[in-house]
Design a protein around this motif. Structure first.
Motif, short mmCIF file in Angstrom:
data_model
loop_
_atom_site.label_atom_id
_atom_site.label_comp_id
_atom_site.label_asym_id
_atom_site.label_seq_id
_atom_site.Cartn_x
_atom_site.Cartn_y
_atom_site.Cartn_z
N ARG A 176 0.82 -1.20 0.00
CA ARG A 176 0.00 0.00 0.00
C ARG A 176 0.86 1.26 0.00
NH1 ARG A 176 -5.22 1.11 0.73
NH2 ARG A 176 -5.82 3.14 1.59
N LYS A 177 0.52 2.20 -0.87
CA LYS A 177 1.22 3.48 -0.90
C LYS A 177 1.03 4.20 0.44
CE LYS A 177 -1.18 4.94 -4.35
NZ LYS A 177 -1.75 5.76 -5.45
N THR A 180 6.63 1.02 -0.73
CA THR A 180 7.15 0.82 -2.08
C THR A 180 6.95 -0.60 -2.60
OG1 THR A 180 9.34 0.33 -1.17
CG2 THR A 180 8.87 2.62 -1.77
N GLY A 181 6.09 -1.40 -1.96
CA GLY A 181 5.92 -2.79 -2.36
C GLY A 181 5.44 -2.96 -3.79
N MET A 182 4.49 -2.13 -4.24
CA MET A 182 4.00 -2.24 -5.62
C MET A 182 5.11 -1.93 -6.61
SD MET A 182 0.07 -0.87 -5.91
CE MET A 182 0.25 0.65 -4.99
N TRP A 183 5.89 -0.91 -6.32
CA TRP A 183 7.01 -0.55 -7.20
C TRP A 183 8.01 -1.70 -7.28
CZ3 TRP A 183 8.46 3.51 -10.35
CH2 TRP A 183 9.80 3.61 -10.67
N GLU A 184 8.33 -2.30 -6.14
CA GLU A 184 9.29 -3.39 -6.13
C GLU A 184 8.76 -4.61 -6.88
OE1 GLU A 184 9.74 -3.83 -1.97
OE2 GLU A 184 10.91 -1.98 -1.73
N GLU A 185 7.47 -4.91 -6.76
CA GLU A 185 6.88 -6.02 -7.50
C GLU A 185 6.94 -5.76 -8.99
OE1 GLU A 185 5.19 -9.78 -7.82
OE2 GLU A 185 5.87 -8.76 -6.00
N MET A 186 6.70 -4.51 -9.38
CA MET A 186 6.77 -4.15 -10.79
C MET A 186 8.19 -4.32 -11.33
SD MET A 186 7.91 -1.36 -12.79
CE MET A 186 7.94 -0.03 -11.60
N PHE A 204 9.16 9.08 -13.09
CA PHE A 204 8.28 9.94 -12.29
C PHE A 204 7.01 9.21 -11.92
CE2 PHE A 204 7.61 10.80 -16.82
CZ PHE A 204 6.25 10.54 -16.96
N TYR A 205 6.30 9.79 -10.94
CA TYR A 205 4.99 9.29 -10.53
C TYR A 205 4.01 10.45 -10.52
CZ TYR A 205 1.32 6.87 -7.98
OH TYR A 205 0.12 6.31 -7.62
N ILE A 206 2.80 10.21 -11.07
CA ILE A 206 1.76 11.22 -11.16
C ILE A 206 0.58 10.77 -10.30
CG2 ILE A 206 0.31 12.58 -12.70
CD1 ILE A 206 3.31 12.84 -13.24
N ASP A 226 0.64 9.77 -2.51
CA ASP A 226 1.27 9.74 -3.84
C ASP A 226 2.59 10.50 -3.84
OD1 ASP A 226 -0.80 8.22 -4.83
OD2 ASP A 226 -1.92 9.94 -5.60
N ARG A 227 2.58 11.66 -3.24
CA ARG A 227 3.82 12.44 -3.16
C ARG A 227 4.87 11.71 -2.33
NH1 ARG A 227 4.64 17.98 -3.91
NH2 ARG A 227 2.39 18.40 -3.88
N ASP A 228 4.42 11.07 -1.23
CA ASP A 228 5.35 10.35 -0.37
C ASP A 228 5.90 9.10 -1.05
OD1 ASP A 228 4.90 12.26 1.54
OD2 ASP A 228 3.41 11.09 2.64
N LEU A 229 5.07 8.44 -1.88
CA LEU A 229 5.57 7.28 -2.61
C LEU A 229 6.73 7.66 -3.52
CD1 LEU A 229 5.37 4.33 -3.62
CD2 LEU A 229 3.74 5.15 -5.34
N ALA A 230 6.57 8.75 -4.25
CA ALA A 230 7.64 9.20 -5.13
C ALA A 230 8.90 9.53 -4.33
CB ALA A 230 7.19 10.42 -5.93
#
Length: 366
Positions: A176-177, A180-186, A204-206, A226-230
């Motif tokens: 969950r944002k 960074t788990g989703m990013w790492e899985e990607m 970048f992330y939007i 969203d800002r914190d995820l980036a």
């Protein structure tokens, strides 16, 4: 005796009309049903569930020329709701194939342009209202909420029609944002998990969860995830208004940004000669150091690496086994038997009594 009247030759009611029911099954669907699996075209959108928590959908477009990418690759990541799509006018969020519209008319063309420029385009979204539990009363494997989400994503990706992936976190876990788990899985899915495989400076992330205040055109943002995820990934961040509509960047300052804090702390601790001072010094013979942090924050590591070499002793709930014994030790023994103690305080009651102990210097490490 009177004879009964003969029965009428024709029926009084009009004859029944044979109605033809139009079938909704097309010849193409029938042919596809009887076609062998080896001859069927592969599905463009495939789904899988990771750890009974993360939904992953990958859309492949065989007719689109493949990208010619070289390492490091650039990644363009987007939120879903109120970033790529938004509800139809007059409707709240209702997942279906038709209950959405583009956030801006430029969205499809802009995303396709990014793909043509060599970006990997992905969608990373929190979807806590999606249930992944099987319904025992239904033969369908997917729940209604999951089925509706899949229908909506299929409709969105069909209009985009280029290779793109979708990741949805459904639980309060590492996926969950802003985690960074989703990013790492990607990165694992695209074989980009090795160091240096991603061009972070140009990725970048939007997203719309940017911590912005209310304006005449927009409500206050519901979060800063969203800002914190980036920030956690180390890539650039922009809002959908800035990216798709070229609106002016709104000023924003994090209440607490760990990276900035570490940079400031490092600059303060460095001397003129470039030497770094010790992270922790023993200021008095008898001190009480209080650690406060979530599990895994590094409290134990800090004790073993920094405090134990200085002669500190350690007291915590894991060692004492019960909260009651820990409180008793705090009130009766802290600072009297042990030369120096480290512990986590569980309530303000114990803290007030600790402050009353004689000849004890209290320090806190957050």
């Amino acid at each position: 005796m009177k004879r009964s009247a003969p029965p009428p030759r024709g029926s009084i009611s009009p004859p029944a009309v044979k109605r033809k029911i139009d079938s909704t099954t097309t010849n193409k669907a029938v042919a596809s049903f009887f076609k062998p699996a080896s001859q069927k075209e592969p599905e463009k959108l495939t789904w899988r569930i990771v750890a009974n928590s993360l939904i992953v959908g990958r859309y492949d477009a065989p007719n689109v020329p493949p990208q010619s990418r070289t390492l490091p690759v650039k990644i363009a990541a987007f939120d879903l709701d109120d970033t790529i799509i938004m509800p139809n006018i007059g409707r709240k969020w209702a997942r279906s194939a038709t209950s959405w519209r583009w956030f801006d008319t430029s969205v499809p063309g802009r995303l396709k342009q990014l793909y043509d420029e060599g970006y990997i385009v992905v969608v990373l979204s929190n979807q806590g209202n999606i249930s992944l539990k099987d319904n025992a009363k239904s033969l369908q494997k997917d729940t209604a909420s999951l089925g509706n989400l899949k229908s909506q994503i299929a409709a969105v990706f069909k209009q985009l029609d280029f290779p793109i992936s979708f990741y949805a976190a459904t639980a309060q876990d590492r996926y969950r944002k802003p985690r960074t788990g989703m990013w790492e899985e990607m990165l694992e899915d695209y074989d980009l998990h090795v160091g240096g495989a991603v061009d972070l400076a140009n990725s970048f992330y939007i997203g719309d969860a940017a911590g912005r205040e209310k304006t005449d055109k927009r409500k206050k943002d519901h979060a800063t995830s969203d800002r914190d995820l980036a920030a956690n990934i180390g890539i650039n961040f922009r809002t959908p208004e800035e990216f798709f509509r070229n609106e002016i960047t709104e000023p924003y300052d994090h209440v607490f940004e760990p990276r900035r804090y570490l940079e400031i702390a490092s600059a303060k601790s460095a001397s003129k000669d470039g030497d770094v001072t010790a992270p922790f010094k023993k200021n008095s013979p008898q001190e009480l150091v209080i650690f406060c942090g979530s599990p895994g924050a590094g409290k134990s590591t800090f004790f073993w690496d920094v405090l134990q070499p200085l002669g500190y002793e350690r007291v915590n709930q894991d060692i004492l086994k019960t909260i009651i014994r820990m409180r008793t030790l705090k009130l009766e023994n802290t600072g009297l038997i042990l030369p120096v103690n480290t512990m986590c305080l569980s309530d303000a009651y114990a803290l007030r009594h600790l402050r009353a102990l004689p000849s004890t210097t209290m320090r806190s490490e957050l």
